[in-house]
Design an enzyme around this catalytic site. Structure first.
Site, PDB file in Angstrom:
ATOM      1  N   CYS A   4     -61.910   5.712 -64.221  1.00 57.69           N
ATOM      2  CA  CYS A   4     -61.127   6.214 -63.448  1.00 57.69           C
ATOM      3  C   CYS A   4     -61.707   6.493 -61.974  1.00 57.69           C
ATOM      4  O   CYS A   4     -62.700   7.464 -62.038  1.00 57.69           O
ATOM      5  CB  CYS A   4     -60.243   7.732 -64.002  1.00 57.69           C
ATOM      6  SG  CYS A   4     -59.331   8.364 -62.440  1.00 57.69           S
ATOM      7  N   CYS A   7     -61.839  10.363 -61.061  1.00 55.51           N
ATOM      8  CA  CYS A   7     -62.841  11.215 -62.043  1.00 55.51           C
ATOM      9  C   CYS A   7     -64.185  10.817 -61.560  1.00 55.51           C
ATOM     10  O   CYS A   7     -64.920  11.894 -61.678  1.00 55.51           O
ATOM     11  CB  CYS A   7     -62.293  10.878 -63.295  1.00 55.51           C
ATOM     12  SG  CYS A   7     -60.877  11.569 -63.842  1.00 55.51           S
ATOM     13  N   HIS A  96     -52.124  11.417 -57.538  1.00 52.70           N
ATOM     14  CA  HIS A  96     -52.778  12.101 -56.184  1.00 52.70           C
ATOM     15  C   HIS A  96     -51.390  11.915 -55.260  1.00 52.70           C
ATOM     16  O   HIS A  96     -50.325  11.361 -55.488  1.00 52.70           O
ATOM     17  CB  HIS A  96     -53.627  11.048 -55.593  1.00 52.70           C
ATOM     18  CG  HIS A  96     -53.286   9.631 -55.595  1.00 52.70           C
ATOM     19  ND1 HIS A  96     -53.201   8.843 -56.923  1.00 52.70           N
ATOM     20  CD2 HIS A  96     -53.092   8.731 -54.745  1.00 52.70           C
ATOM     21  CE1 HIS A  96     -52.945   7.640 -56.834  1.00 52.70           C
ATOM     22  NE2 HIS A  96     -52.599   7.547 -55.433  1.00 52.70           N
ATOM     23  N   HIS A  98     -50.339  11.491 -51.202  1.00 51.52           N
ATOM     24  CA  HIS A  98     -50.839  10.921 -49.891  1.00 51.52           C
ATOM     25  C   HIS A  98     -50.351  12.044 -48.784  1.00 51.52           C
ATOM     26  O   HIS A  98     -49.174  12.293 -49.038  1.00 51.52           O
ATOM     27  CB  HIS A  98     -50.330   9.516 -49.707  1.00 51.52           C
ATOM     28  CG  HIS A  98     -50.752   8.716 -50.521  1.00 51.52           C
ATOM     29  ND1 HIS A  98     -51.663   7.441 -50.429  1.00 51.52           N
ATOM     30  CD2 HIS A  98     -50.479   8.145 -51.870  1.00 51.52           C
ATOM     31  CE1 HIS A  98     -51.921   6.658 -51.407  1.00 51.52           C
ATOM     32  NE2 HIS A  98     -51.016   7.258 -52.357  1.00 51.52           N
TER      33      HIS A  98
HETATM   34  P1  5GP Z   1     -51.983   4.610 -54.821  1.00 47.59           P
HETATM   35  O1  5GP Z   1     -51.572   3.094 -54.362  1.00 47.59           O
HETATM   36  O2  5GP Z   1     -52.206   4.467 -56.438  1.00 47.59           O
HETATM   37  O3  5GP Z   1     -50.651   5.498 -54.762  1.00 47.59           O
HETATM   38  O4  5GP Z   1     -53.102   4.800 -53.843  1.00 47.59           O
HETATM   39  C1  5GP Z   1     -54.424   4.837 -54.080  1.00 47.59           C
HETATM   40  C2  5GP Z   1     -54.990   4.947 -52.932  1.00 47.59           C
HETATM   41  O5  5GP Z   1     -56.485   5.141 -53.203  1.00 47.59           O
HETATM   42  C3  5GP Z   1     -55.034   3.981 -52.182  1.00 47.59           C
HETATM   43  O6  5GP Z   1     -54.397   4.194 -50.824  1.00 47.59           O
HETATM   44  C4  5GP Z   1     -56.540   3.525 -51.895  1.00 47.59           C
HETATM   45  O7  5GP Z   1     -56.950   2.856 -50.449  1.00 47.59           O
HETATM   46  C5  5GP Z   1     -57.264   4.892 -52.315  1.00 47.59           C
HETATM   47  N1  5GP Z   1     -58.568   4.408 -52.906  1.00 47.59           N
HETATM   48  C6  5GP Z   1     -58.918   3.653 -54.006  1.00 47.59           C
HETATM   49  N2  5GP Z   1     -60.172   3.521 -54.045  1.00 47.59           N
HETATM   50  C7  5GP Z   1     -60.713   4.685 -53.316  1.00 47.59           C
HETATM   51  C8  5GP Z   1     -62.139   5.007 -53.254  1.00 47.59           C
HETATM   52  O8  5GP Z   1     -63.110   4.577 -54.041  1.00 47.59           O
HETATM   53  N3  5GP Z   1     -62.223   5.963 -52.260  1.00 47.59           N
HETATM   54  C9  5GP Z   1     -61.186   6.535 -51.630  1.00 47.59           C
HETATM   55  N4  5GP Z   1     -61.371   7.406 -50.723  1.00 47.59           N
HETATM   56  N5  5GP Z   1     -60.056   6.092 -51.605  1.00 47.59           N
HETATM   57  C10 5GP Z   1     -59.674   5.035 -52.604  1.00 47.59           C
HETATM   58 ZN    ZN Z   2     -58.973  10.230 -63.198  1.00 37.13          ZN
END
Ligand code: 5GP
Ligand code: ZN
Length: 102
Positions: A4, A7, A96, A98
């Site tokens: 993950c 994590c 998470h 945003h």
């Molecule tokens: P989801 O689409 O799951 O709601 O959002 C995941 C978010 O995590 C995306 O906006 C993506 O750009 C961000 N993200 C993915 N991997 C990383 C990472 O390694 N570091 C950071 N800072 N953000 C990440």
């Molecule tokens: Zn996790």
């Protein structure tokens, strides 16, 4: 949860600057920002998505953190977003929230 990404960031296996941290959660800047400020607020506990949340105090703690982060970052107008499930756009299966602000 070794596979993950959030994590791994929490465990310092992937370097990332924490802009906020408390007992329950931490916040980082999104690696691929979709707004001028794009912050992710992430519980320290590995919970796959909102569907797996049992203790709603977690949500209270996350929004309490959001208020503090916004104060710290001088964000007054913003969107919050939680993607739940693949078809809704969830890419990282660790809950998470945003924060998006322009
Ligand atoms: P989801 O689409 O799951 O709601 O959002 C995941 C978010 O995590 C995306 O906006 C993506 O750009 C961000 N993200 C993915 N991997 C990383 C990472 O390694 N570091 C950071 N800072 N953000 C990440
Ligand atoms: Zn996790």
């Amino acid at each position: 949860m070794n596979d993950c990404v959030f994590c791994r960031i929490l465990n310092k296996e992937i370097p990332s600057q924490f802009i906020y941290e408390d007992d329950f959660c931490f916040a980082i800047n999104d690696i691929n920002p979709k707004a001028k400020k794009h912050i992710l607020v992430i519980p320290k506990a590995h919970i796959e998505s909102l569907n797996e949340v049992e203790d709603l105090n977690l949500i209270k703690n996350l929004f309490s953190a959001i208020k503090k982060i916004n104060k710290q970052e001088n964000i007054k107008e913003f969107k919050t977003l939680i993607n739940t499930g693949k078809s809704a756009g969830q890419e990282v299966f660790h809950l998470h929230i945003h924060i998006l602000a322009n």
